[in-house]
Design a protein around this motif. Structure first.
Motif, PDB file in Angstrom:
ATOM      1  N   GLY A  23       0.821  -1.215   0.000  1.00  0.00           N
ATOM      2  CA  GLY A  23       0.000   0.000   0.000  1.00  0.00           C
ATOM      3  C   GLY A  23       0.851   1.260   0.000  1.00  0.00           C
ATOM      4  N   GLY A  24       0.492   2.230  -0.829  1.00  0.00           N
ATOM      5  CA  GLY A  24       1.243   3.494  -0.876  1.00  0.00           C
ATOM      6  C   GLY A  24       1.787   3.758  -2.261  1.00  0.00           C
ATOM      7  N   ASP A  25       2.086   5.024  -2.532  1.00  0.00           N
ATOM      8  CA  ASP A  25       2.517   5.433  -3.869  1.00  0.00           C
ATOM      9  C   ASP A  25       3.854   4.797  -4.270  1.00  0.00           C
ATOM     10  N   HIS A  26       4.707   4.561  -3.286  1.00  0.00           N
ATOM     11  CA  HIS A  26       6.025   4.004  -3.621  1.00  0.00           C
ATOM     12  C   HIS A  26       6.277   2.696  -2.886  1.00  0.00           C
ATOM     13  N   ALA A  27       5.193   1.931  -2.756  1.00  0.00           N
ATOM     14  CA  ALA A  27       5.318   0.616  -2.130  1.00  0.00           C
ATOM     15  C   ALA A  27       5.817  -0.376  -3.175  1.00  0.00           C
ATOM     16  N   PRO A  28       6.499  -1.418  -2.747  1.00  0.00           N
ATOM     17  CA  PRO A  28       6.828  -1.746  -1.357  1.00  0.00           C
ATOM     18  C   PRO A  28       8.122  -1.084  -0.846  1.00  0.00           C
ATOM     19  N   GLU A  29       8.839  -0.342  -1.690  1.00  0.00           N
ATOM     20  CA  GLU A  29      10.135   0.211  -1.271  1.00  0.00           C
ATOM     21  C   GLU A  29      10.045   1.004   0.035  1.00  0.00           C
ATOM     22  N   THR A  30       9.157   2.018   0.025  1.00  0.00           N
ATOM     23  CA  THR A  30       9.074   2.899   1.198  1.00  0.00           C
ATOM     24  C   THR A  30       8.599   2.156   2.438  1.00  0.00           C
ATOM     25  N   VAL A  31       7.699   1.195   2.241  1.00  0.00           N
ATOM     26  CA  VAL A  31       7.163   0.466   3.390  1.00  0.00           C
ATOM     27  C   VAL A  31       8.271  -0.369   4.035  1.00  0.00           C
ATOM     28  N   VAL A  32       9.020  -1.061   3.200  1.00  0.00           N
ATOM     29  CA  VAL A  32      10.120  -1.888   3.729  1.00  0.00           C
ATOM     30  C   VAL A  32      11.150  -0.999   4.440  1.00  0.00           C
ATOM     31  N   LYS A 312      -3.206   4.415   9.283  1.00  0.00           N
ATOM     32  CA  LYS A 312      -3.093   4.586   7.837  1.00  0.00           C
ATOM     33  C   LYS A 312      -2.149   5.757   7.575  1.00  0.00           C
ATOM     34  N   ALA A 313      -1.011   5.476   6.959  1.00  0.00           N
ATOM     35  CA  ALA A 313      -0.097   6.558   6.598  1.00  0.00           C
ATOM     36  C   ALA A 313      -0.527   7.145   5.255  1.00  0.00           C
ATOM     37  N   HIS A 314      -0.096   8.346   4.973  1.00  0.00           N
ATOM     38  CA  HIS A 314      -0.388   9.006   3.707  1.00  0.00           C
ATOM     39  C   HIS A 314       0.194   8.175   2.563  1.00  0.00           C
ATOM     40  N   GLY A 315      -0.499   8.170   1.431  1.00  0.00           N
ATOM     41  CA  GLY A 315      -0.012   7.413   0.274  1.00  0.00           C
ATOM     42  C   GLY A 315       1.396   7.818  -0.123  1.00  0.00           C
ATOM     43  N   SER A 316       1.723   9.083   0.064  1.00  0.00           N
ATOM     44  CA  SER A 316       3.036   9.579  -0.343  1.00  0.00           C
ATOM     45  C   SER A 316       4.055   9.532   0.804  1.00  0.00           C
ATOM     46  N   ALA A 317       3.676   8.894   1.915  1.00  0.00           N
ATOM     47  CA  ALA A 317       4.556   8.860   3.093  1.00  0.00           C
ATOM     48  C   ALA A 317       5.898   8.216   2.757  1.00  0.00           C
ATOM     49  N   GLY A 318       6.961   8.835   3.239  1.00  0.00           N
ATOM     50  CA  GLY A 318       8.295   8.268   3.069  1.00  0.00           C
ATOM     51  C   GLY A 318       8.625   7.364   4.248  1.00  0.00           C
ATOM     52  N   PRO A 319       9.830   6.781   4.237  1.00  0.00           N
ATOM     53  CA  PRO A 319      10.233   5.860   5.315  1.00  0.00           C
ATOM     54  C   PRO A 319      10.119   6.477   6.712  1.00  0.00           C
ATOM     55  N   ASP A 320      10.446   7.752   6.859  1.00  0.00           N
ATOM     56  CA  ASP A 320      10.372   8.383   8.180  1.00  0.00           C
ATOM     57  C   ASP A 320       8.932   8.424   8.698  1.00  0.00           C
ATOM     58  N   ALA A 321       8.025   8.850   7.817  1.00  0.00           N
ATOM     59  CA  ALA A 321       6.620   8.944   8.217  1.00  0.00           C
ATOM     60  C   ALA A 321       6.075   7.559   8.542  1.00  0.00           C
TER      61      ALA A 321
END
Lengths: 357, 357
Positions: A23-32, A312-321
């Protein structure tokens, strides 16, 4: 030495967070990346990642505290929430929420489709008994108040609200402010179109009465109506809003801050030498200001009123968020926020139900 | 020379604006100063000032184009609007509005009690036949769109709205944008909690359908839902909002801009030498930015849907803002905005009424 070690071992209770890795605009990279960042701060959490493992696994640097579960499907931002949650059982979002339902995990995180996260929270994890409308809570920055952030809900889970729902938001928001943010006797304000008690439409007039009754009974600390112009000044610690205008106020705040910062940057870029030099000197401070205004630093939007922590984090959330949101979940688990709300509601069910009628 | 003079004489039509001289935080000083400022730009306007003449008269530097009428009473900001308008006939606000009712004046201006201005506009001046809900319209700044401002209504006249009211706001706002701002085919957006057509509560879903029908019939140019995060980017030329969330979005925008500018100033003041120097260099440009964000530069809030131009300036409005509001009224009179709306509504009454059922 031995004694200390033993004590430490006893104190640590392990929690499992089910993570929608897709889930998210840059998943799975940002989520991991967010999970790996969070892990360093959260030795007591195990993360169960649901996703396309062919994509997810190669991204992981270190499998410590991480469990992987294959999900063959992934929901998109445009997918119809309720239908998707009901039919796409193999999607990472639905599998992660289901893990909470079956007891395999203690909490659910996603940066994906907001509607689907809500639907999964309500239909799979389920409402707390006695709470009729789970809602989305967000932290917002407060400047110059008692505290540097305030709780606001509902931010858009419910487009139509009854007065009793607003009363529930006041209770739920107060629990979050008190238990998680550790605000003493948090001040609850009702977002309205004027500060006088008789302001607003019939729903807000009635909500004002219910919140006042709740305050008289010491279930919360109601300070009256607040206007959206005063929120960022810290007018209240818990702002109760119907989901429609709460959403409008939140997005107007975000949009205005963004537009102003953009204008400021343009002005510096297109300005004369004096303006350019001034901008250059001010740059570090400006970045700092932008950070203060970034609600993501506080974590994600929390679904309050369901049987487990859901963020639920923002779709554009980065690793920090994302890491901040996972930290927020850990806090809710450690404090047992859900349990505290459940106990309160069970104890005061008659009062709450009478308000709902 | 003689010919030219004659032509000029024929071309100028004189208008009378009834001015509540006692309304506003710093009345009558600011109102008088605003009127005298406006007069220099508006040779075709006569201002009838209603107020405590013992206070008003000494403030006036030059009585050109100014008529004075004694009003023994003045409404306060906290007075109950409807009741005050009904009972306090000798107040400057009620007398000024009554002058429009009796035909002594062509338009009504006040910086006083908003609710009372609305009540006076509706009960004394009266609704345009076929318009069921007059509403408050404000201009807001748009950055980076086609135009540098957009029309937004309702900003809080009506806390409870039906879908047909929102449709009327779309018509009224389009007339203002087209006739006064001279926007070609102004784009109408519906403020909603998402851009998809099925977003929002039942009122907004239905309003979406009505606005689309109106667009199909070429009465307005509907572009769909807009979110409050996009407004300042110029997402639409006319933003239709229910009065409750329109008010919330407007006040959130104002509050955020104010808070951000304040934080920026504090940051500069409390910063290190580098920040302070940067701030000093940036100061003129920052002031400029603040101005762009000041909705008052565009005039006041307009009550649209009543039988004459009615403009309400902010209680804290200074002479410049008041002069801008009076200039706005003159434009509405010259263009005959009210007459244009009346003709349209009369011509399309069947269509409009069918929408209202």
């Amino acid at each position: 030495m031995v004694k200390l070690k033993k004590k430490k071992k006893e104190a640590i209770k392990m929690y499992k967070i089910a993570v929608d890795a897709m889930g998210g605009d840059h998943a799975p990279e940002t989520v991991v990346a967010g999970v790996e960042k969070a892990r360093e701060q959260l030795p007591n959490v195990e993360f169960i990642l649901y996703g396309d493992l062919a994509k997810v696994k190669p991204l992981i640097q270190d499998l410590r505290q991480i469990e992987l579960v294959q999900a063959d499907d992934a929901l998109g931002m445009a997918d119809e929430p309720v239908k998707s949650v009901r039919t796409r059982k193999q999607s990472s979002l639905v599998m992660a929420a289901t893990a909470v339902k079956t007891g395999e995990a203690d909490a659910f995180f996603s940066a994906g489709n907001t509607g689907a996260v809500l639907a999964a929270a309500i239909f799979l994890i389920g409402r707390i008994k006695g709470i009729s409308r789970p809602a989305l809570m967000t932290l917002m920055p407060a400047m110059g108040g008692l505290h540097d952030a305030f709780v606001m809900m509902d931010m858009g889970a419910n487009a139509e609200n009854r007065a009793s729902h607003l009363y529930e938001y006041g209770i739920l928001g107060s629990f979050y402010a008190h238990d998680i943010l550790q605000y003493e006797n948090p001040r609850v304000g009702l977002l309205n179109n004027g500060t006088e008690p008789d302001k607003g439409d019939s729903v807000h007039k009635e909500a004002h009465v219910l919140l006042q009754n709740g305050s008289d009974a010491k279930y919360l600390n109601f300070i009256g109506n607040v206007e959206s112009s005063e929120l960022l000044q810290g007018a209240a610690d818990v702002v109760v809003a119907d989901g429609f205008s709460g959403n409008a106020a939140l997005k107007a705040t975000e949009g205005t801050a963004k537009t102003l910062m953009k204008m400021l940057k343009n002005m510096i870029k297109q300005g004369n030498l004096r303006t350019k030099l001034g901008g250059l000197l001010l740059l570090p401070a400006l970045k700092n200001l932008g950070e203060k205004f970034n609600p993501e630093q506080y974590g994600g939007a929390v679904v309050l009123g369901v049987k487990a922590p859901v963020v639920k984090a923002h779709g554009s959330a980065g690793p920090d968020a994302i890491a901040a949101a996972l930290g927020q979940i850990e806090k809710m688990l450690t404090i047992n926020l859900t349990g505290n709300v459940q106990s309160f509601v069970a104890e005061h069910q008659n009062d709450l139900t009478s308000q709902q009628n």
